[in-house]
Design a protein around this motif. Structure first.
Motif, short mmCIF file in Angstrom:
data_model
loop_
_atom_site.label_atom_id
_atom_site.label_comp_id
_atom_site.label_asym_id
_atom_site.label_seq_id
_atom_site.Cartn_x
_atom_site.Cartn_y
_atom_site.Cartn_z
N TYR A 310 38.46 47.72 32.68
CA TYR A 310 37.56 46.92 33.66
C TYR A 310 37.01 47.45 34.15
N GLN A 311 35.42 47.06 34.70
CA GLN A 311 34.52 47.45 34.70
C GLN A 311 34.21 47.60 36.98
N MET A 312 32.91 47.44 37.23
CA MET A 312 33.27 48.25 38.29
C MET A 312 33.23 46.52 39.57
N GLU A 313 32.08 46.15 38.20
CA GLU A 313 32.30 44.20 39.50
C GLU A 313 33.20 43.77 39.60
N ASP A 314 34.18 44.09 38.56
CA ASP A 314 35.67 43.75 38.51
C ASP A 314 36.71 43.94 39.62
N PHE A 315 35.82 45.55 39.84
CA PHE A 315 37.41 45.86 40.65
C PHE A 315 36.54 45.87 42.55
N PHE A 316 35.06 45.53 42.11
CA PHE A 316 35.21 44.59 43.57
C PHE A 316 35.88 42.66 44.14
N TYR A 317 35.47 42.23 42.93
CA TYR A 317 35.82 41.12 43.20
C TYR A 317 37.56 41.09 43.94
N ALA A 318 38.17 42.40 42.36
CA ALA A 318 39.78 42.49 43.36
C ALA A 318 40.07 43.03 45.07
N VAL A 353 44.97 42.38 47.65
CA VAL A 353 44.26 42.70 46.57
C VAL A 353 44.10 40.39 45.78
N ALA A 354 42.93 40.77 45.78
CA ALA A 354 42.51 39.43 45.09
C ALA A 354 43.00 39.53 43.21
N ASP A 355 42.91 40.15 42.47
CA ASP A 355 43.26 40.01 41.66
C ASP A 355 44.22 41.46 40.36
N ARG A 356 45.84 41.33 40.47
CA ARG A 356 46.71 42.01 40.02
C ARG A 356 46.12 42.72 38.27
N ARG A 357 45.63 42.60 37.78
CA ARG A 357 44.89 43.18 36.71
C ARG A 357 44.42 44.20 36.92
N VAL A 358 43.34 44.56 37.73
CA VAL A 358 42.48 45.00 38.56
C VAL A 358 43.16 46.55 38.60
N ILE A 359 43.32 45.90 40.39
CA ILE A 359 44.36 46.76 41.18
C ILE A 359 45.86 46.18 40.92
#
Ligand code: FES
Length: 572
Positions: A310-318, A353-359
């Motif tokens: 994933y990209q940093m934008e996704d990392f922020f949302y996670a 953590v909001a998104d386990r795919r990313v974090i």
């Protein structure tokens, strides 16, 4: 505790009048000199650094916060180190900018400081500069650019560019597709949108406690970055009358936490050099072996390019760095304090953590170890670094014959020569890419795959150099070999055909050549002529230390107090 700035502005004497009178030329009201904290805003904005293009606007939000909290903001420029346009390499100027920041802060009437940085070396140099001067500082990094995307196809920043270049060289990408990459990989201001060096250093600043929590990953153009900029200004005013200096925040516990986070996010190899340099200025003991020891016990949990998807934008949302630190809580030192005076234990107590795919969780990591390893052996007695998390598994234990390039020009002239005697088993070796030899350790360490091998589908090879590589790069690239070849390290003695053995699980890198042969070669070896004979370049090549100790100038170690009498504003 009295404000330092009052030594410039208080009283009817000649010097205070001069100091106030010239500032009044910019329209400042008398209230600004009434004893309120003066907050310097060190800004690395420049049109030559697109990653920092929005910092001028962010500075306005910082000023708003400073004014709201009753402070007096004064913005000043800092030389901007933009990775893309600056030659031969921004790293050549990192120590220069660190000196500029340190001396500006000491020489000017600041009670507190906010720093604005983004592109790789802007953050590294600012961090080094403030480490050496005891003024309370709150850092703010610029945030990542919007994710690279074309239609539904992700183009993950510079990593996407390297991948596209490989496809182009292999003949599998059309000219139209190549042009599309150019238009879609940098869609907004902000630093590279993957876990490259800039994102890594922003994460390190947050993990060290030098910025407000949650700020590292907010996209550059997201309104929430303006909000946190205003909060940063507020915090700087609050810190002006405290002992919350960089030295008080960047303790051994803070470095332990930063290095742990570095491994958990699959961060850039460049952070090893920068953190080492900062720590040495502060007198914090931080050997390469500590990076390796923490790598072995820290799971990789951030699924971000180049070690993840994933990209940093996704990392922020996670959830960004707070979520990562929350996951790692049992591995962190809970007593470390951030710029607010809040401990890590308290800070992460409410994050999720909001998104386990990313974090991922520490119980379900991408890898059980961190992505970086420190190597030692006959080819690198003082150490070398590899980002094995972004390398091909089958190359992590590999022995092959060296194909040697004496310098970058030699590499460029011969790497695509059809007659080059090279195959997928070869170990590509680049000399003269280190601190002295580059000079400045350019990001040459991801040597290109020879065209004839790329056309056969070879995507990765073992590569060895004393250079660095971009945090956006990938591959089995051994970097930062120390001592470097230009000062006579063993790398200088390697010849084409020599066998080199890389063993990442056992952390070794060896040159399999008899000692007697090497002694003969050493007797013949001559150091290359210095790259510079005047100016800053000369200072650099004469003073720079080796990569394993941070490639800083030895004379910049330590902290000089701001009340050093040499800088007394009442005298001068
Ligand atoms: Fe500035 Fe990548 S070019 S962060």
């Amino acid at each position: 505790m009295s404000l330092r700035s009052q030594r410039w502005f208080k009283g009817p004497g000649l010097n205070p009048v001069i100091h106030r009178a010239w500032l009044r030329s910019q329209g400042y009201h008398s209230d600004m000199f009434d004893g309120r904290p003066v907050v310097g805003i060190a800004n690395t904005w420049s049109e030559t650094t697109p990653c920092n293009a929005h910092l001028r606007d962010l500075a306005e939000s910082v000023k708003q916060g400073v004014l709201r909290e009753g402070g007096f903001p004064l913005e000043f420029p800092v030389m901007s180190l933009g990775e893309v346009l600056m030659k031969p390499t921004t790293m050549l100027y990192r120590n220069l900018v660190a000196m500029e920041v340190e001396e500006s802060v000491r020489a000017l009437p600041f009670d507190a400081l906010v720093t604005l940085s983004g592109c790789d070396k802007t953050t590294a140099s600012v961090l080094m500069g403030i480490a050496s001067v005891d003024v309370p500082t709150v850092m703010l990094t610029g945030g990542p650019m919007l994710r690279g995307i074309s239609g539904t196809k992700e183009i993950p920043g510079a990593t996407g560019l390297w991948q596209a270049d490989r496809a182009r060289r292999a003949g599998t990408m059309s000219d139209d597709e190549w042009e599309e990459v150019e238009h879609c990989l940098a869609r907004s201001p902000g630093h590279c949108g993957v876990m490259g060096t800039a994102s890594t250093m922003a994460s390190m600043v947050e993990a060290l406690g030098m910025t407000l929590p949650g700020s590292a990953a907010i996209p550059a153009v997201d309104a929430r970055r303006r909000v946190i900029a205003e909060e940063t200004g507020i915090q700087a005013v609050r810190n002006a009358m405290t002992e919350r200096t960089p030295q008080a925040i960047m303790t051994p516990a803070a470095f332990h936490n930063a290095i742990t986070v570095l491994h958990a996010i699959g961060g850039s190899t460049n952070a090893v050099i920068h953190l080492t340099a900062v720590a040495r200025r502060l007198g914090v003991s931080l050997g390469l072996d500590m990076f390796d020891a923490l790598s072995r016990v820290t799971p990789l949990i951030a699924n971000v390019v180049p070690t993840g998807e994933y990209q940093m934008e996704d990392f922020f949302y996670a959830g960004g760095i707070p979520a990562v630190m929350g996951e790692l809580v049992d591995l962190l030192d809970p007593v470390a304090l951030d710029v607010r005076g809040v401990s890590v234990a308290e800070s992460v107590s409410t994050v999720s953590v909001a998104d386990r795919r990313v974090i991922r969780s520490v119980d379900d990591p991408l890898a059980t170890e961190g992505g970086l390893a420190v190597l030692r052996g006959s080819l690198c007695p003082d150490g070398a670094v590899i980002k094995h998390g972004a390398a091909s598994e089958h190359l992590l234990q590999h022995t092959g014959p060296a194909v040697v390039f004496e310098n970058r020009r030699h590499l460029e002239a011969s790497i695509d020569d059809p007659a080059l005697d090279v195959d997928a088993n070869s170990v590509l070796v680049l000399k003269n890419g280190g601190p002295v030899g580059g000079p400045g350790m350019p990001e040459w360490g991801m040597l290109p795959i020879p065209k004839k091998l790329a056309e056969q589908g070879v995507e990765d090879m073992v590569r060895v150099s004393d250079a660095r590589m971009s945090g956006t790069s990938e591959g089995a690239c051994v970097l930062h070999v120390a001592p470097e070849s230009a000062v006579g390290g063993p790398l200088a003695l390697v010849e084409t055909g020599d066998l080199i053995r890389l063993d990442v699980p056992n952390r070794t890198l060896d040159l399999l050549v008899d000692d007697a042969v090497l002694a003969d070669r050493r007797a013949q070896w001559q150091s290359p002529p210095p790259a510079f004979t005047r100016g800053f370049g000369r200072l650099y090549v004469e003073q720079v230390e080796q990569a394993d100790v941070g490639a800083d100038f030895g004379f910049l170690r330590g902290v000089t107090p701001v009340d050093d009498p040499t800088y007394d504003p009442e005298t001068y």
